[in-house]
Motif scaffolding. Structure first.
Motif, mmCIF file in Angstrom:
data_model
loop_
_atom_site.group_PDB
_atom_site.id
_atom_site.type_symbol
_atom_site.label_atom_id
_atom_site.label_comp_id
_atom_site.label_asym_id
_atom_site.label_seq_id
_atom_site.Cartn_x
_atom_site.Cartn_y
_atom_site.Cartn_z
ATOM 1 N N MET A 1 -58.946 47.101 51.279
ATOM 2 C CA MET A 1 -57.815 47.393 52.141
ATOM 3 C C MET A 1 -57.132 46.079 52.508
ATOM 4 O O MET A 1 -56.832 45.324 51.633
ATOM 5 N N GLY A 2 -56.892 45.836 53.785
ATOM 6 C CA GLY A 2 -56.307 44.581 54.201
ATOM 7 C C GLY A 2 -54.800 44.510 54.078
ATOM 8 O O GLY A 2 -54.193 43.534 54.464
ATOM 9 N N GLU A 3 -54.139 45.534 53.530
ATOM 10 C CA GLU A 3 -52.695 45.530 53.377
ATOM 11 C C GLU A 3 -52.067 46.394 54.454
ATOM 12 O O GLU A 3 -52.695 47.277 55.008
ATOM 13 N N THR A 4 -50.802 46.134 54.750
ATOM 14 C CA THR A 4 -50.117 46.957 55.730
ATOM 15 C C THR A 4 -49.452 48.143 55.046
ATOM 16 O O THR A 4 -49.108 48.087 53.863
ATOM 17 N N ALA A 5 -49.272 49.220 55.795
ATOM 18 C CA ALA A 5 -48.646 50.429 55.266
ATOM 19 C C ALA A 5 -47.132 50.255 55.238
ATOM 20 O O ALA A 5 -46.571 49.457 55.970
ATOM 21 N N GLN A 28 -52.590 47.512 60.085
ATOM 22 C CA GLN A 28 -53.672 46.525 60.072
ATOM 23 C C GLN A 28 -55.001 47.259 59.988
ATOM 24 O O GLN A 28 -55.212 48.250 60.661
ATOM 25 N N TRP A 29 -55.905 46.760 59.166
ATOM 26 C CA TRP A 29 -57.159 47.471 58.942
ATOM 27 C C TRP A 29 -58.311 46.839 59.712
ATOM 28 O O TRP A 29 -58.256 45.685 60.111
ATOM 29 N N GLN A 30 -59.327 47.638 59.902
ATOM 30 C CA GLN A 30 -60.533 47.198 60.589
ATOM 31 C C GLN A 30 -61.725 47.972 60.022
ATOM 32 O O GLN A 30 -61.642 49.175 59.820
ATOM 33 N N ALA A 39 -52.713 53.052 63.589
ATOM 34 C CA ALA A 39 -51.741 54.138 63.535
ATOM 35 C C ALA A 39 -50.500 53.875 64.377
ATOM 36 O O ALA A 39 -49.552 54.659 64.330
ATOM 37 N N LEU A 40 -50.481 52.795 65.129
ATOM 38 C CA LEU A 40 -49.334 52.503 65.984
ATOM 39 C C LEU A 40 -48.151 51.984 65.168
ATOM 40 O O LEU A 40 -48.309 51.564 64.017
ATOM 41 N N GLU A 41 -46.997 51.969 65.786
ATOM 42 C CA GLU A 41 -45.787 51.485 65.126
ATOM 43 C C GLU A 41 -45.899 49.994 64.814
ATOM 44 O O GLU A 41 -46.459 49.227 65.602
ATOM 45 N N ALA A 42 -45.375 49.593 63.675
ATOM 46 C CA ALA A 42 -45.382 48.181 63.277
ATOM 47 C C ALA A 42 -44.760 47.329 64.366
ATOM 48 O O ALA A 42 -43.767 47.711 64.981
ATOM 49 N N GLY A 43 -45.376 46.191 64.647
ATOM 50 C CA GLY A 43 -44.866 45.271 65.645
ATOM 51 C C GLY A 43 -45.274 45.594 67.071
ATOM 52 O O GLY A 43 -44.782 44.970 68.006
ATOM 53 N N HIS A 44 -46.167 46.555 67.241
ATOM 54 C CA HIS A 44 -46.576 46.946 68.595
ATOM 55 C C HIS A 44 -47.271 45.798 69.325
ATOM 56 O O HIS A 44 -47.888 44.943 68.708
ATOM 57 N N PRO A 45 -47.217 45.775 70.653
ATOM 58 C CA PRO A 45 -47.965 44.773 71.420
ATOM 59 C C PRO A 45 -49.410 45.245 71.624
ATOM 60 O O PRO A 45 -49.718 46.427 71.475
ATOM 61 N N SER A 93 -53.573 45.846 71.548
ATOM 62 C CA SER A 93 -54.633 46.230 70.619
ATOM 63 C C SER A 93 -54.154 47.219 69.568
ATOM 64 O O SER A 93 -53.211 47.979 69.785
ATOM 65 N N HIS A 94 -54.849 47.204 68.434
ATOM 66 C CA HIS A 94 -54.634 48.181 67.371
ATOM 67 C C HIS A 94 -55.437 49.434 67.696
ATOM 68 O O HIS A 94 -56.433 49.373 68.416
#
Length: 123
Positions: A1-5, A12-14, A41-47, A49-50
């Motif tokens: 993984m490691g790639e963004t959607a 971001q993956w974990q 699952a949050l919107e790109a650029g969110h402030p 934690s993931h």
């Protein structure tokens, strides 16, 4: 993984910690198979934690949250002439080794040289 959607999510993956996956994998009535890895699952650029869903239970879901790992270049802390194992400007006490000895001793936690010397005098 490691790639963004590419769908507007953060992506971001974990890796899911094994102890969490084991605990959630055998829950009676669970909706999902707990994955080994998740993406935010949050919107790109969110402030902050993931967040990614791990399990569903009835009307509730269990989420994994994590912060962004990052790297930074910083000089080593040498405050008060101490050999601190942390970067310059770190919060809290220094994490100090005594490199003046034939063999390094420590590390010790000390706010300053005076506290370190008092600590060493006790030993």
């Amino acid at each position: 993984m490691g790639e963004t959607a590419d769908d507007g999510t953060c992506g971001q993956w974990q890796r899911v910690p094994e102890e969490i996956a084991l605990r959630l994998g055998d829950v009676p009535g669970a909706a999902y198979e707990v994955p080994d890895e998740v993406t935010c699952a949050l919107e790109a650029g969110h402030p902050g934690s993931h967040t990614a869903v791990l399990q569903g239970l009835g009307d509730d879901e269990i989420w994994l949250t994590w912060t962004v790992p990052k790297t930074a270049v910083a000089t080593s802390c040498r405050a008060d002439g101490l050999t601190c194992l942390l970067p310059t400007g770190h919060p809290g006490r220094h994490h100090v080794i005594m490199a003046e000895e034939i063999e390094d001793t420590g590390p010790y936690w000390a706010a300053d040289r005076a506290e370190l010397e008092a600590l060493l005098a006790q030993n």
